[in-house]
Design an enzyme around this catalytic site. Structure first.
Site, PDB file in Angstrom:
ATOM      1  N   LYS A  13       0.833  -1.220   0.000  1.00  0.00           N
ATOM      2  CA  LYS A  13       0.000   0.000   0.000  1.00  0.00           C
ATOM      3  C   LYS A  13       0.859   1.259   0.000  1.00  0.00           C
ATOM      4  O   LYS A  13       0.591   2.200  -0.718  1.00  0.00           O
ATOM      5  CB  LYS A  13      -0.874   0.119   1.263  1.00  0.00           C
ATOM      6  CG  LYS A  13      -1.670  -1.037   1.686  1.00  0.00           C
ATOM      7  CD  LYS A  13      -2.583  -0.661   2.856  1.00  0.00           C
ATOM      8  CE  LYS A  13      -1.881  -0.497   4.188  1.00  0.00           C
ATOM      9  NZ  LYS A  13      -1.248  -1.668   4.746  1.00  0.00           N
ATOM     10  N   ARG A  88      -8.882   1.120   9.441  1.00  0.00           N
ATOM     11  CA  ARG A  88      -8.430  -0.242   9.733  1.00  0.00           C
ATOM     12  C   ARG A  88      -9.471  -1.014  10.532  1.00  0.00           C
ATOM     13  O   ARG A  88      -9.241  -2.168  10.862  1.00  0.00           O
ATOM     14  CB  ARG A  88      -7.152  -0.160  10.559  1.00  0.00           C
ATOM     15  CG  ARG A  88      -5.882  -0.494   9.784  1.00  0.00           C
ATOM     16  CD  ARG A  88      -4.741  -0.394  10.759  1.00  0.00           C
ATOM     17  NE  ARG A  88      -3.554  -1.056  10.369  1.00  0.00           N
ATOM     18  CZ  ARG A  88      -2.514  -0.486   9.792  1.00  0.00           C
ATOM     19  NH1 ARG A  88      -2.576   0.776   9.431  1.00  0.00           N
ATOM     20  NH2 ARG A  88      -1.413  -1.168   9.566  1.00  0.00           N
ATOM     21  N   ARG A 127      11.978  -5.979   4.395  1.00  0.00           N
ATOM     22  CA  ARG A 127      11.663  -4.577   4.096  1.00  0.00           C
ATOM     23  C   ARG A 127      12.687  -3.627   4.719  1.00  0.00           C
ATOM     24  O   ARG A 127      13.104  -3.812   5.864  1.00  0.00           O
ATOM     25  CB  ARG A 127      10.259  -4.267   4.623  1.00  0.00           C
ATOM     26  CG  ARG A 127       9.851  -2.837   4.365  1.00  0.00           C
ATOM     27  CD  ARG A 127       8.378  -2.668   4.376  1.00  0.00           C
ATOM     28  NE  ARG A 127       7.779  -2.743   5.697  1.00  0.00           N
ATOM     29  CZ  ARG A 127       6.493  -2.499   5.918  1.00  0.00           C
ATOM     30  NH1 ARG A 127       5.699  -2.205   4.917  1.00  0.00           N
ATOM     31  NH2 ARG A 127       6.002  -2.570   7.123  1.00  0.00           N
ATOM     32  N   ARG A 159      12.022  -1.350  10.321  1.00  0.00           N
ATOM     33  CA  ARG A 159      11.005  -0.950  11.303  1.00  0.00           C
ATOM     34  C   ARG A 159      10.989  -1.936  12.467  1.00  0.00           C
ATOM     35  O   ARG A 159      11.047  -3.141  12.259  1.00  0.00           O
ATOM     36  CB  ARG A 159       9.627  -0.943  10.619  1.00  0.00           C
ATOM     37  CG  ARG A 159       9.352   0.328   9.892  1.00  0.00           C
ATOM     38  CD  ARG A 159       8.096   0.281   9.090  1.00  0.00           C
ATOM     39  NE  ARG A 159       6.935  -0.231   9.812  1.00  0.00           N
ATOM     40  CZ  ARG A 159       5.697  -0.162   9.342  1.00  0.00           C
ATOM     41  NH1 ARG A 159       5.461   0.400   8.162  1.00  0.00           N
ATOM     42  NH2 ARG A 159       4.685  -0.643  10.026  1.00  0.00           N
ATOM     43  N   ARG A 170       0.503  -8.343  14.069  1.00  0.00           N
ATOM     44  CA  ARG A 170      -0.092  -7.400  13.113  1.00  0.00           C
ATOM     45  C   ARG A 170      -1.007  -8.134  12.135  1.00  0.00           C
ATOM     46  O   ARG A 170      -2.044  -7.602  11.740  1.00  0.00           O
ATOM     47  CB  ARG A 170       1.011  -6.644  12.371  1.00  0.00           C
ATOM     48  CG  ARG A 170       1.710  -5.652  13.278  1.00  0.00           C
ATOM     49  CD  ARG A 170       3.014  -5.166  12.687  1.00  0.00           C
ATOM     50  NE  ARG A 170       2.822  -4.361  11.510  1.00  0.00           N
ATOM     51  CZ  ARG A 170       3.754  -4.162  10.575  1.00  0.00           C
ATOM     52  NH1 ARG A 170       4.936  -4.752  10.699  1.00  0.00           N
ATOM     53  NH2 ARG A 170       3.515  -3.405   9.553  1.00  0.00           N
TER      54      ARG A 170
HETATM   55  P1  AMP Z   1       1.435   0.841   9.241  1.00  0.00           P
HETATM   56  O1  AMP Z   1       2.620   1.688   8.981  1.00  0.00           O
HETATM   57  O2  AMP Z   1       0.213   1.297   8.476  1.00  0.00           O
HETATM   58  O3  AMP Z   1       1.695  -0.636   9.066  1.00  0.00           O
HETATM   59  O4  AMP Z   1       1.051   1.061  10.797  1.00  0.00           O
HETATM   60  C1  AMP Z   1       1.950   0.722  11.814  1.00  0.00           C
HETATM   61  C2  AMP Z   1       1.207   0.548  13.122  1.00  0.00           C
HETATM   62  O5  AMP Z   1       0.563   1.778  13.473  1.00  0.00           O
HETATM   63  C3  AMP Z   1       0.088  -0.480  13.094  1.00  0.00           C
HETATM   64  O6  AMP Z   1       0.564  -1.803  13.309  1.00  0.00           O
HETATM   65  C4  AMP Z   1      -0.795   0.023  14.233  1.00  0.00           C
HETATM   66  O7  AMP Z   1      -0.218  -0.313  15.493  1.00  0.00           O
HETATM   67  C5  AMP Z   1      -0.702   1.529  14.074  1.00  0.00           C
HETATM   68  N1  AMP Z   1      -1.746   2.052  13.170  1.00  0.00           N
HETATM   69  C6  AMP Z   1      -1.560   2.614  11.948  1.00  0.00           C
HETATM   70  N2  AMP Z   1      -2.727   2.983  11.401  1.00  0.00           N
HETATM   71  C7  AMP Z   1      -3.686   2.627  12.290  1.00  0.00           C
HETATM   72  C8  AMP Z   1      -5.109   2.712  12.305  1.00  0.00           C
HETATM   73  N3  AMP Z   1      -5.794   3.222  11.268  1.00  0.00           N
HETATM   74  N4  AMP Z   1      -5.757   2.266  13.402  1.00  0.00           N
HETATM   75  C9  AMP Z   1      -5.109   1.759  14.460  1.00  0.00           C
HETATM   76  N5  AMP Z   1      -3.764   1.612  14.505  1.00  0.00           N
HETATM   77  C10 AMP Z   1      -3.066   2.045  13.441  1.00  0.00           C
END
Ligand code: AMP
Length: 211
Positions: A13, A88, A127, A159, A170
């Site tokens: 994404k 999400r 990654r 990360r 996750r």
């Molecule tokens: P991402 O970079 O989108 O994979 O997000 C990393 C982490 O941020 C996720 O594993 C969640 O812990 C938190 N996070 C990001 N976006 C959301 C969301 N829309 N709702 C809840 N937690 C989020």
């Protein structure tokens, strides 16, 4: 144009969002990036969300929705934006419709980048991130110079939440809370499925065909 990118962690994404944001000159809003920025700078928000993210859990809905609502009201979002990693949960999706309704706007495209769990695990373990959002993979998209971003020459990093144990959490959070969004958007005929198990450029070509 308002685009929502759905998909598991590691579905690609973020990569698509960067390309689309550049093509359409609209902001790329990644809730994950906003949280990581705040954690890095040790802000009150960063302190509040750090533990959730380190454990691979979702940040509470209301907090996340407030951040997105503030962000999409900003001037640079007036011609549209790309949401990467939000919504999400069903609650977040309903709140998003409500927020947009208040501004008399609607979502133009909900793109679901579909990949299998085993592909996700493989992708996340290789990654590498640039602090400015460019994304690499040690096998499928390696940087020209090991450990350095091709675009801004910054040091790449892994990360914290790409560690195997956190990745498992996750994926559980994704399958329990986020996957039901496919049905949510399908029901209102807004879901567009994209095969995410192709190269980033092939995915991009498929995306551009539907936009
Ligand atoms: P991402 O970079 O989108 O994979 O997000 C990393 C982490 O941020 C996720 O594993 C969640 O812990 C938190 N996070 C990001 N976006 C959301 C969301 N829309 N709702 C809840 N937690 C989020």
């Amino acid at each position: 144009m308002i685009i929502i990118l759905l998909g598991a962690p590691g579905s690609g994404k973020g990569t698509q969002a960067v390309m689309l944001a550049e093509k359409y000159s609209i902001p790329h809003i990644s809730t994950g990036d906003i949280f990581r920025y705040n954690i890095k700078n040790d802000t009150p928000l960063g302190k509040e969300v750090k533990l959730y993210i380190e454990k691979g859990l979702l940040v509470p809905d209301q907090l996340t929705c407030n951040i997105v609502e503030d962000r999409i009201k900003q001037e640079d979002c007036k011609n549209g934006f790309i949401l990467d990693g939000f919504p999400r949960t069903i609650y977040q999706a309903e709140m998003l419709d409500e927020m947009l309704g208040k501004q008399q706007r609607i979502i133009d495209y909900v793109l679901n980048i579909a990949v299998d769990d085993d592909v996700v695990i493989k992708r996340l373990s290789g990654r590498r991130m640039c602090p400015n959002g460019h994304i690499y993979h040690i096998d499928s998209n390696p940087p020209e110079v090991e450990g350095k971003c091709n675009v801004c020459q910054k040091d790449l990093y892994i990360r914290n939440d790409d560690q195997p144990e956190t990745v498992k959490e996750r994926l559980i959070a994704y399958n329990n809370a986020t996957k039901p969004l496919e049905e949510f958007y399908e029901r209102s005929k807004r879901l567009i499925n994209i095969n995410g198990e192709q190269t980033p450029n092939q995915v991009y070509v498929e995306v551009l065909k539907v936009i």
